[in-house]
Design an enzyme around this catalytic site. Structure first.
Site, PDB file in Angstrom:
ATOM      1  N   ASP A 107      31.924   5.453   0.503  1.00  0.00           N
ATOM      2  CA  ASP A 107      33.256   4.932   0.816  1.00  0.00           C
ATOM      3  C   ASP A 107      33.639   4.886   2.288  1.00  0.00           C
ATOM      4  OD1 ASP A 107      32.915   5.555  -1.813  1.00  0.00           O
ATOM      5  OD2 ASP A 107      34.889   6.406  -2.116  1.00  0.00           O
ATOM      6  N   GLU A 123      30.025  18.436  -4.964  1.00  0.00           N
ATOM      7  CA  GLU A 123      29.842  16.995  -4.762  1.00  0.00           C
ATOM      8  C   GLU A 123      28.976  16.725  -3.531  1.00  0.00           C
ATOM      9  OE1 GLU A 123      33.644  15.144  -4.276  1.00  0.00           O
ATOM     10  OE2 GLU A 123      32.880  13.090  -4.503  1.00  0.00           O
TER      11      GLU A 123
HETATM   12  C1  2M8 Z   1      33.269   8.348  -4.629  1.00  0.00           C
HETATM   13  O1  2M8 Z   1      34.033   7.159  -4.752  1.00  0.00           O
HETATM   14  C2  2M8 Z   1      35.330   7.130  -5.377  1.00  0.00           C
HETATM   15  C3  2M8 Z   1      35.753   5.682  -5.498  1.00  0.00           C
HETATM   16  O2  2M8 Z   1      34.845   4.977  -6.269  1.00  0.00           O
HETATM   17  C4  2M8 Z   1      36.404   7.871  -4.608  1.00  0.00           C
HETATM   18  O3  2M8 Z   1      36.206   8.254  -3.473  1.00  0.00           O
HETATM   19  O4  2M8 Z   1      37.473   8.039  -5.156  1.00  0.00           O
HETATM   20  C5  2M8 Z   1      31.898   7.965  -4.056  1.00  0.00           C
HETATM   21  O5  2M8 Z   1      31.185   9.091  -3.632  1.00  0.00           O
HETATM   22  C6  2M8 Z   1      31.107   7.192  -5.098  1.00  0.00           C
HETATM   23  O6  2M8 Z   1      29.797   6.952  -4.652  1.00  0.00           O
HETATM   24  C7  2M8 Z   1      31.068   7.900  -6.447  1.00  0.00           C
HETATM   25  O7  2M8 Z   1      30.481   7.074  -7.402  1.00  0.00           O
HETATM   26  C8  2M8 Z   1      32.467   8.310  -6.909  1.00  0.00           C
HETATM   27  C9  2M8 Z   1      32.439   9.211  -8.142  1.00  0.00           C
HETATM   28  O8  2M8 Z   1      31.552  10.277  -7.947  1.00  0.00           O
HETATM   29  O9  2M8 Z   1      33.144   9.029  -5.868  1.00  0.00           O
END
Ligand code: 2M8
Length: 447
Positions: free
Chosen positions: A180, A413
């Site tokens: 992101d 994470e």
């Molecule tokens: C993160 O992305 C989400 C939006 O899609 C967020 O920041 O809210 C990123 O690390 C993405 O790669 C990942 O798929 C998602 C859920 O783990 O989180």
């Protein structure tokens, strides 16, 4: 002997915990959320990793993970980055009310979804599950029934996201890249001239659930919302959005993942009697264009291409290294890429490999989301890539260092890449009890 005993007991503890996390993050018995607190729906590429994790102890759940995710697939093949199965968390932003997929004709009518997509890891995950179970009838039957959905997804990319027929598909939102707030997007994001009037009022949810210092900035979020608005305005039609969007990028990680998955589709298709001629043609072009257009001698690696401003985004960033798993570089280029990974690991200032961004760049931030930390799924992709080119030493460091991080700091994470700092911490960063962290641990331990 004592050491061996210690490792064996740590392994069995890690395995048990990983299995428990995948169970606990499974909702309604069918799909897995990345982290029940922070991301309360099913995410696209997370679920690819999750399916692989489940395949180590429950094949049926692995298949269900694919199936529940693809319940959200649109008529044109697009697989959304979030599938909103659950109504449990109304406070999530941007939730189903925001995306309004139900107002889009070609969107899925059974379940609400987002309007952008994410790296298509699913075909290579399925191929891997097949390689783990080459004689299993259940696996073979699943592949036969699921193959057309994967093919539809891959065709979508070439039909809707590659206007010049280069074989390199573009994304129009940083969220689609999976990384992101990567520094890669900073310049683009900075120059998008928006004011508060250009976006609707909204309330961040992520910052309430995780430490804001480890999350993207408010300005980043405003841009994410602005780009979503643009998507909505054009009813999420890629070609229309690309004409107007300030953010139109041929990303390294995205295209490398697509190429690796194309190859998996070709292998599976040949084995199970599907016609793969078209995808073979697409893939040959993609591989060639990736290697020719995205490689930069001055960086010694691949770089994303900004289609709007017609220039490369010249930064040393982790997406470039996914090309190794996709078998894109020749041995010489691959050695050069892996030398850089080794260089980071051998430096006196002590980095674990591999930080998600160049630690020598002023923007590098070892705590902040995609601006530097180590990410589980990225280490898995790099581990496979290094093995692919015979660099088993580097692959092993990627694997063991990562397992050690999880063992010491929990199933987070992302993690601090500075050895000396990580050794003093009690936990990793971002969300906890994270699904793809558990999945990657299970797969790496089994390898
Ligand atoms: C993160 O992305 C989400 C939006 O899609 C967020 O920041 O809210 C990123 O690390 C993405 O790669 C990942 O798929 C998602 C859920 O783990 O989180």
């Amino acid at each position: 002997m004592d050491n061996l005993k210690k490792i064996t007991s740590q392994f069995s503890r890690l395995r048990k915990e990983a299995v428990q996390i995948l169970h606990d993050n499974t909702w309604e018995g069918r799909y897995t959320v990345p982290s029940s607190n922070l991301y309360p729906y099913q995410w696209n590429w997370d679920s690819g990793f999750v399916a692989l994790g489940f395949a180590h102890f429950d094949l049926k759940r692995a298949f269900l993970e694919f199936e529940s995710l693809f319940e959200g697939q649109w008529e044109n093949g697009m697989l959304p980055h979030i599938v909103f199965h659950s109504k449990k968390r109304e406070g999530y932003f941007p939730g189903p009310k925001y995306w309004q997929s139900s107002t889009i004709e070609r969107a899925n009518k059974k379940v609400e979804t987002s309007g952008i997509t994410q790296p298509p890891v699913h075909a290579f995950m399925l191929e891997r599950i097949y390689q783990m179970n080459p004689n299993n009838k259940e696996v073979k039957d699943f592949i036969k029934s699921f193959f057309p959905k994967l093919m539809k997804l891959h065709k979508y990319y070439y039909e809707h996201r590659d206007p010049e027929n280069e074989g390199l598909i573009y994304i129009y939102h940083p969220w689609a890249s999976g990384r992101d707030n990567s520094p890669l997007w900073d310049d683009l994001v900075k120059t998008i001239p928006i004011t508060k009037d250009d976006i609707p009022p909204y309330k961040r949810y992520d910052n309430l659930k995780a430490d804001p210092s480890e999350r993207p900035s408010d300005r980043d979020y405003d841009i994410y919302v602005y780009l979503m608005e643009l998507g909505k305005k054009h009813k999420y039609k890629g070609i229309e959005i690309a004409k107007e969007s300030p953010f139109v990028v041929q990303d390294t990680l995205y295209n490398a993942v697509l190429i690796k998955s194309n190859e998996a589709l070709i292998n599976l298709g040949r084995e199970f009697g599907f016609d793969v001629m078209e995808i073979e043609e697409f893939n040959a072009l993609s591989k060639k264009s990736f290697d020719e257009k995205l490689w930069l001698d001055e960086l010694g690696m691949y770089a994303p291409y900004d289609l709007r401003n017609k220039k490369h985004i010249k930064m040393k960033e982790i997406g470039s290294f996914v090309s190794l798993y996709a078998g894109i570089p020749n041995q010489e280029r691959a050695d050069q890429l892996i030398d850089y990974i080794d260089f980071l690991g051998e430096r006196e200032d002590g980095y674990r490999i591999m930080p998600s961004f160049d630690p020598d760049h002023w923007i590098f931030n070892p705590k902040k989301y995609w601006k530097g930390p180590i990410w589980p799924q990225m280490n898995w992709l790099l581990y496979q890539g290094c093995k692919n080119y015979g660099h088993h030493g580097t692959a092993n460091i990627l694997k063991w260092d990562f397992l050690e991080l999880v063992n010491n700091l929990g199933f987070h994470e992302y993690f601090d890449p500075r050895r000396a700092v990580a050794d003093t911490l009690e936990k990793g960063y971002g969300g906890d009890r994270f699904s793809w962290t558990a999945a990657v641990v299970l797969d790496l331990m089994a390898d």
